[in-house]
Scaffold this motif. Structure first.
Motif, short mmCIF file in Angstrom:
data_model
loop_
_atom_site.label_atom_id
_atom_site.label_comp_id
_atom_site.label_asym_id
_atom_site.label_seq_id
_atom_site.Cartn_x
_atom_site.Cartn_y
_atom_site.Cartn_z
N SER A 79 1.20 3.23 22.04
CA SER A 79 1.60 4.87 21.64
C SER A 79 0.93 5.22 20.60
CB SER A 79 3.02 5.34 21.94
OG SER A 79 3.87 4.62 21.05
N MET A 80 0.50 4.29 19.61
CA MET A 80 0.45 4.07 18.08
C MET A 80 -1.46 4.28 18.86
SD MET A 80 2.47 0.86 16.90
CE MET A 80 1.55 1.31 14.98
N ARG A 81 -1.77 5.36 17.75
CA ARG A 81 -2.97 5.89 17.61
C ARG A 81 -3.60 5.93 15.84
NH1 ARG A 81 -2.15 5.38 22.20
NH2 ARG A 81 -3.03 6.68 23.52
N SER A 83 -5.07 7.03 12.43
CA SER A 83 -5.62 7.71 12.33
C SER A 83 -5.54 7.38 10.68
CB SER A 83 -4.49 9.10 12.23
OG SER A 83 -3.25 8.55 12.07
N LYS A 84 -5.15 8.24 9.65
CA LYS A 84 -4.81 7.97 8.08
C LYS A 84 -3.93 6.99 7.98
CE LYS A 84 -6.60 12.26 5.97
NZ LYS A 84 -6.39 13.37 5.23
N LEU A 85 -4.25 5.87 7.12
CA LEU A 85 -3.05 4.65 7.08
C LEU A 85 -1.05 5.21 6.66
CD1 LEU A 85 -2.13 1.76 6.77
CD2 LEU A 85 -2.66 1.89 4.32
N LYS A 86 -1.05 6.97 5.79
CA LYS A 86 0.08 6.88 5.72
C LYS A 86 0.24 8.06 7.12
CE LYS A 86 2.59 10.60 3.31
NZ LYS A 86 2.60 11.91 1.69
N GLU A 87 -0.02 8.28 7.83
CA GLU A 87 0.57 8.42 9.22
C GLU A 87 0.65 7.34 10.01
OE1 GLU A 87 -2.98 11.75 10.34
OE2 GLU A 87 -2.45 12.85 8.50
N GLU A 88 -0.57 6.53 9.92
CA GLU A 88 0.13 6.10 11.13
C GLU A 88 1.06 5.23 10.60
OE1 GLU A 88 -2.87 2.52 11.69
OE2 GLU A 88 -4.72 4.27 10.88
N PHE A 89 1.90 4.86 9.28
CA PHE A 89 3.11 4.46 9.33
C PHE A 89 4.10 4.77 8.78
CE2 PHE A 89 5.80 3.18 5.91
CZ PHE A 89 5.94 1.68 6.25
N LEU A 90 4.25 6.69 9.28
CA LEU A 90 5.16 7.21 8.89
C LEU A 90 5.43 7.10 10.65
CD1 LEU A 90 4.47 10.64 7.24
CD2 LEU A 90 6.38 8.66 6.50
N MET A 91 4.61 6.87 11.92
CA MET A 91 4.53 7.25 12.80
C MET A 91 5.62 5.66 13.14
SD MET A 91 0.82 8.89 14.61
CE MET A 91 1.43 8.32 15.88
N ALA A 92 4.83 4.57 12.40
CA ALA A 92 5.26 3.02 13.31
C ALA A 92 7.12 3.35 13.08
CB ALA A 92 3.98 2.87 12.41
N ILE A 93 7.56 3.95 11.54
CA ILE A 93 8.44 3.46 11.57
C ILE A 93 9.75 3.67 12.58
CG2 ILE A 93 10.74 4.29 10.16
CD1 ILE A 93 8.35 5.10 7.83
N PRO A 94 9.93 4.98 13.56
CA PRO A 94 10.63 4.50 14.07
C PRO A 94 9.96 3.03 15.80
CG PRO A 94 9.00 6.21 14.55
CD PRO A 94 8.77 5.51 13.37
#
Length: 346
Positions: A79-81, A83-94
């Motif tokens: 489910s990870m895509r 994109s920008k590093l900040k957006e990826e990190f925010l998506m990866a937290i949960p």
């Protein structure tokens, strides 16, 4: 085997065949996910065996748990895509939080198996402590009753002892009066001696009456104490504390061992850290890796479906708009014709 690990990584096999440079990365991610599922299956099987004490039930539930963890890990990574590093990190937290929970759940039963011998020894200590606590509880319960009976018995014995002391003192006074070593200091059993001798005899009579009155009570109190001792011994011997060996007791034993031994605490911590590293490694690989050919192809595929959806939505919107316009035109013509008819009639 390569396609199998690609499937385990949650990647699109058809797209990956077009990206040979990304092959090894997704093979590694898939292998990590499949081995995490295997560890989860072994861990759960041991945990369920400690609960049900049945091999087939433990194996079946362990495989079911391992498949669930495998599917969950596969979903987390797929489910990870990129994109920008900040957006990826925010998506990866949960996803990281979920991976941490999974790793701890997997690690605990394996820790119990690794330290099984030490835990069994500690369970024996805990069992002995439980038996001692139950014995103490029984002893405390009976000690209150025995203390009450003992007080009554001691009170009666003290009363008899005081009367014996009084009798002995009166006898001693009479003897001294008789041999001249006390009282009037005359060696002659005269009237004074007779009075003292009568007092001593009266005290002896009272003592015998007191003994005759209290001896049955004393025997009864002693019988009560012996009966309480027998009941206490019977309840202690009847203690039936089952052997503890379930997951909760083993976790408590492991926690006690960690408190007692720094080496076990560090070993326990590093096992948890190891599983956390294994569980979160696919997520970190996705985060730190650069956007590769597979990511571009996947973006194109998803973008194609997205544009098709937008086009379908736009075309549907245009169709609805045209139908609405046609309906509005028909309604205008109808209203105009009605208006003309009304004017002609008037």
């Amino acid at each position: 085997m390569r396609n199998f690990f690609w499937y385990c990584s949650g990647a699109d096999v058809n797209l990956l065949t077009q990206c040979p440079t990304d092959s090894s990365k997704y093979v590694g991610i898939g292998a990590t996910i499949i081995f995490t599922g295997l560890f989860a299956a072994f861990s759960a099987a041991y945990a369920f065996f400690t609960v049900f004490d049945h091999y087939f039930i433990a194996i079946g539930l362990g495989l079911l748990w391992g498949l669930m963890i495998f599917n969950l890990d596969r979903f987390i990574v797929s489910s990870m895509r990129k994109s920008k590093l900040k957006e990826e990190f925010l998506m990866a937290i949960p996803r990281l939080v979920l991976a941490l929970l999974i790793s701890i759940v997997i690690a605990k039963p394996l820790e119990l198996k690794i330290f099984e011998k030490e835990i069994n020894a500690e369970l024996g200590v805990m069992q002995a402590e439980m038996v001692a606590a139950e014995k103490k509880k029984i002893i405390t319960q009976f000690s209150q009753q025995k203390e009450s009976v003992s007080k009554e018995l001691n009170s009666i014995k003290n009363e008899i002892a005081l009367k014996e002391k009084e009798r002995n003192e009166l006898r001693e006074l009479a003897r001294r009066e008789a041999d001249g070593t006390g009282g009037t200091m005359k060696r002659n059993p005269g009237p004074i001696y007779k009075i003292k001798k009568a007092n001593a005899d009266q005290s002896e009579k009272e003592l015998q009456q007191l003994l005759a009155q209290n001896n049955p009570i004393i025997q009864n109190k002693i019988s009560q104490l012996n009966q309480l001792d027998s009941l206490q011994a019977a309840e202690i011997s009847a203690l039936n504390i089952k052997d503890i060996g379930g997951p909760a007791a083993r976790l408590e034993a492991l926690d006690r061992l960690a408190d007692k031994s720094t080496a076990i605490w560090w070993a326990n911590a590093f096992i948890v850290f190891l599983f956390i590293a294994i569980e979160t490694s696919p997520i970190f690989v996705k985060l730190i890796s650069k956007k590769g050919p597979y990511d571009y192809l996947l973006f194109n595929e998803e973008y194609k479906f997205k544009t098709e959806a937008y086009q379908y939505r736009a075309s549907t919107h245009d169709s609805i708009k045209k139908a609405a316009d046609n309906l509005a035109d028909k309604e205008k013509k109808y209203l105009k014709s009605r208006l003309d008819i009304d004017l002609e009639d008037s």
